[in-house]
Design a protein around this motif. Structure first.
Motif, short mmCIF file in Angstrom:
data_model
loop_
_atom_site.label_atom_id
_atom_site.label_comp_id
_atom_site.label_asym_id
_atom_site.label_seq_id
_atom_site.Cartn_x
_atom_site.Cartn_y
_atom_site.Cartn_z
N UNK A 113 13.41 12.71 0.77
CA UNK A 113 13.95 11.83 -0.26
C UNK A 113 15.02 10.89 0.29
N UNK A 114 15.64 11.27 1.38
CA UNK A 114 16.69 10.43 1.94
C UNK A 114 16.16 9.37 2.89
N UNK A 115 14.86 9.44 3.21
CA UNK A 115 14.28 8.48 4.14
C UNK A 115 13.36 7.51 3.38
N UNK A 116 13.00 6.44 4.05
CA UNK A 116 12.06 5.49 3.49
C UNK A 116 12.73 4.52 2.53
N UNK A 117 11.95 4.03 1.58
CA UNK A 117 12.43 3.01 0.64
C UNK A 117 13.31 3.64 -0.44
N UNK A 118 14.45 3.01 -0.70
CA UNK A 118 15.38 3.47 -1.73
C UNK A 118 15.80 2.29 -2.60
N UNK A 119 16.13 2.57 -3.85
CA UNK A 119 16.79 1.57 -4.69
C UNK A 119 18.18 2.06 -5.01
N UNK A 120 19.19 1.30 -4.57
CA UNK A 120 20.57 1.70 -4.75
C UNK A 120 21.34 0.55 -5.38
N UNK A 121 21.82 0.76 -6.59
CA UNK A 121 22.60 -0.26 -7.31
C UNK A 121 21.89 -1.61 -7.31
N UNK A 122 20.59 -1.57 -7.57
CA UNK A 122 19.82 -2.80 -7.66
C UNK A 122 19.41 -3.39 -6.33
N UNK A 123 19.76 -2.70 -5.24
CA UNK A 123 19.40 -3.18 -3.90
C UNK A 123 18.18 -2.44 -3.38
N UNK A 295 20.33 -17.46 4.58
CA UNK A 295 19.39 -17.66 5.68
C UNK A 295 18.55 -18.91 5.45
N UNK A 296 18.33 -19.68 6.52
CA UNK A 296 17.67 -20.99 6.38
C UNK A 296 16.18 -20.89 6.08
N UNK A 297 15.58 -19.76 6.44
CA UNK A 297 14.13 -19.63 6.29
C UNK A 297 13.84 -18.68 5.13
N UNK A 298 12.69 -18.01 5.14
CA UNK A 298 12.33 -17.10 4.05
C UNK A 298 13.26 -15.89 4.00
N UNK A 299 13.80 -15.62 2.81
CA UNK A 299 14.69 -14.47 2.65
C UNK A 299 13.88 -13.19 2.67
N UNK A 300 14.30 -12.17 3.43
CA UNK A 300 13.58 -10.89 3.42
C UNK A 300 13.64 -10.22 2.06
N UNK A 301 12.64 -9.38 1.77
CA UNK A 301 12.63 -8.60 0.53
C UNK A 301 13.69 -7.50 0.59
N UNK A 302 13.80 -6.82 1.72
CA UNK A 302 14.74 -5.71 1.85
C UNK A 302 16.17 -6.24 1.92
N UNK A 303 17.02 -5.73 1.03
CA UNK A 303 18.41 -6.16 1.01
C UNK A 303 19.23 -5.46 2.09
N UNK A 304 18.80 -4.27 2.44
CA UNK A 304 19.58 -3.49 3.42
C UNK A 304 18.62 -2.60 4.21
N UNK A 305 18.93 -2.43 5.49
CA UNK A 305 18.22 -1.47 6.34
C UNK A 305 19.27 -0.55 6.94
N UNK A 306 19.13 0.75 6.67
CA UNK A 306 20.04 1.75 7.23
C UNK A 306 19.29 2.55 8.29
#
Length: 574
Positions: A113-123, A295-306
């Motif tokens: 549960x702690x790994x992979x994709x997460x949604x945290x405070x809308x991020x 960012x000048x180009x396409x914005x990534x979907x992921x807001x954060x990578x930990x």
């Protein structure tokens, strides 16, 4: 949450008998890394919490007695479950670094549960792992794939190479031109590109980036032909080269040519560039990338990578979504690289004897190693290597008879040879097999471990007679082929000595080759020379498996074999 109790008990657990252990205060000082006064204070606090009983030893230097009323394994499981329920990854990963038996928690499916994709405070956050200390993130020096992958997420280059079309596309520069003999290159920059500290990029920053490369930089070869850099105006820059180099445009697409700001001194821990992600945090245990909103180009979907550091082998890298039962997808990737044993021609030893190297060639039998030790179950499928390029590799022919003939004709007299081996389980297992196999024929090999960042220490690497290592190419395989021999941090440049002269001559022809077929023929000439002289012994092309759910879209690996965070996104309706 203070993990002092877990830290103490984990380090003393092997000595416990029925929940009791004897130790000195000096030992506890070393475990907790604090003064004796603080040790006594902590012990009293743990007593108050009912986690232990402390009986001090009588007399200076005498052992004290610690009694633990609870089962340590149960304590660990409770703590891990608490971390998962309360989403406290920092404490959890601190626990996983302790010398605790792996089987105590590998069965705990909740850890996923702690790994992979997460949604945290809308991020939208992706949480993944790494398993060794991070070396340098300086583009001028970084010669290790994971670090280069990180640089690629944090920065941009003037142009980018497209593997599918084998062509170069505009990026920070929207246009370029060159003269007929490729000695002059002009780049026209995009307007409005911002660095992470919100200043606009200009041609002065390009000039500064080029000037950062010094003759002792591993990637100095990328700019060594530049004799003049001319800032024509805010958005135009011209380079004059000492000699024709049609490959210069592809040099500019190398991740080592990441554009950095002239007004910020480079800092490993406070990275500033133009990339889609900013380095939010870097410690020994954690790396955090936050999206760059401007960012000048396409914005990534992921807001954060930990990225969290765990012990090697602790967890397979899966990219999954919590509470999703969708189908899993696995990617088996044959890496554009290979493992090898390289000979150090700067050593005044039997390594200089071509016949001895021939004997070693037949002795290093990777297929036998995998068969006899059943390594495919531990380390994945085997793809034998005989070339830099996977599609050209064929299984090498090995012969015990020819090995014995070459060894008998060589001048080897039983001297001990030092063999460098990376501090990694798979590398060490294969190296130990070679030591045992060599001993059957009275060849004495001594294994000496080194860390990955040792490749930047020539003195350390030159102390070995031969070394096990790997070479990994990025998506521009032709540029990587040149770089394998030109990079001052890599083993070929460090070890080959006079053998580099004919290789360098071939590489000059290679850069001038008008077609891919012509360059391929020149590359074959270089490889033929390497085989004829037995400069290295090819072993295998690594095959890596990446697993993710079908909800992760555009799961594309970068040239360095890691997921491209720029493009990854989640289809929540899949």
């Amino acid at each position: 949450m203070d993990i002092s109790y877990y830290l103490l008990r984990a380090h003393l657990y092997e000595r416990e008998t029925n929940g009791q252990v004897s130790c000195t205060l000096h030992e506890i000082e070393a475990i907790w890394q604090c003064t004796r006064r603080h040790v006594i204070r902590k012990l009293k606090k743990l007593e108050e919490l009912g986690q232990l009983l402390y009986q001090p030893g009588r007399g200076r230097g005498r052992s004290s007695s610690l009694s633990f009323p609870s089962d340590f394994r149960e304590d660990v499981e409770k703590c891990l479950k608490f971390c998962i329920q309360e989403d406290k990854p920092t404490i959890l990963f601190q626990l996983l670094q302790l010398p605790i038996p792996r089987h105590w928690y590998t069965h705990m499916t909740e850890l996923e549960q702690l790994f992979g994709y997460q949604q945290q405070e809308g991020q939208d956050t992706l949480r993944t792992v790494f398993n060794r200390p991070i070396t340098t993130l300086d583009p001028c020096a970084s010669s290790i794939t994971f670090e280069s992958h990180l640089i690629e997420q944090l920065s941009d280059t003037l142009v980018i190479y497209d593997q599918e079309t084998d062509s170069v596309h505009p990026h920070l520069a929207h246009h370029w031109k060159t003269n007929e003999d490729s000695t002059e290159w002009v780049f026209y920059l995009r307007k409005g590109v911002l660095f992470h500290h919100m200043r606009e990029m200009t041609s002065e920053d390009i000039a500064y980036t080029i000037d950062r490369f010094k003759p002792d930089s591993p990637y100095y070869w990328l700019v060594s032909d530049v004799v003049q850099t001319e800032v024509i105006d805010r958005y135009i820059i011209r380079f004059q080269l000492a000699k024709p180099n049609p490959f210069f445009l592809r040099y500019m697409a190398s991740v080592s040519m990441a554009i950095l700001p002239r007004d910020v001194m480079f800092n490993e821990y406070e990275w500033v560039a133009t990339g889609p992600y900013q380095l939010k945090e870097r410690t020994e245990q954690k790396l955090v990338l936050d999206v760059f909103p401007s960012y000048f180009h396409m914005r990534p979907f992921l807001d954060r990578v930990e990225m969290w550091r765990i012990k090697p082998g602790e967890k397979k890298v899966n990219y999954t979504l919590p509470d999703q039962q969708g189908p899993m997808q696995s990617h088996y990737e044959i890496q554009q690289g290979f493992h090898f044993l390289g000979f150090n021609f700067h050593r005044d030893s039997i390594i200089q004897d071509r016949l001895f190297r021939e004997a070693m060639y037949h002795l290093v039998d990777t297929e036998r190693v995998f068969d006899e030790l059943n390594l495919e179950q531990q380390f994945g499928k085997l793809k034998l290597a005989s070339s830099f390029f996977t599609e050209k590799s064929i299984p090498p022919r090995k012969s015990t008879k020819e090995m014995l003939q070459a060894l008998a004709q060589s001048k080897y007299q039983g001297e001990i040879l030092k063999v460098g081996v990376l501090s990694h389980k798979s590398a060490f297992i294969q190296a130990e097999w070679l030591v045992q196999e060599a001993a059957k024929y009275n060849i004495a090999l001594e294994l000496i471990e080194y860390n990955l960042d040792s490749i930047y220490n020539k003195e350390e690497m030159l102390a070995f007679d031969m070394t096990f290592l790997g070479e990994v190419a990025n998506i521009d395989r032709e540029l990587s082929f040149i770089g394998a021999f030109k990079n001052e941090a890599l083993l070929f440049r460090t070890y080959f000595g006079a053998h580099l002269d004919p290789i360098d001559a071939y590489l000059e022809q290679y850069k001038q080759g008008p077609t891919k077929d012509e360059r391929s023929r020149i590359a074959e000439s270089i490889e033929n020379y390497i085989h004829e002289e037995r400069l290295i012994i090819f072993q295998n092309h690594p095959i890596k498996e990446r697993t993710h759910t079908s909800f992760l879209q555009d799961f594309e690996l970068t040239g360095f074999g890691h997921p491209n965070f720029r493009k990854l996104w989640v289809d929540k309706l899949a």
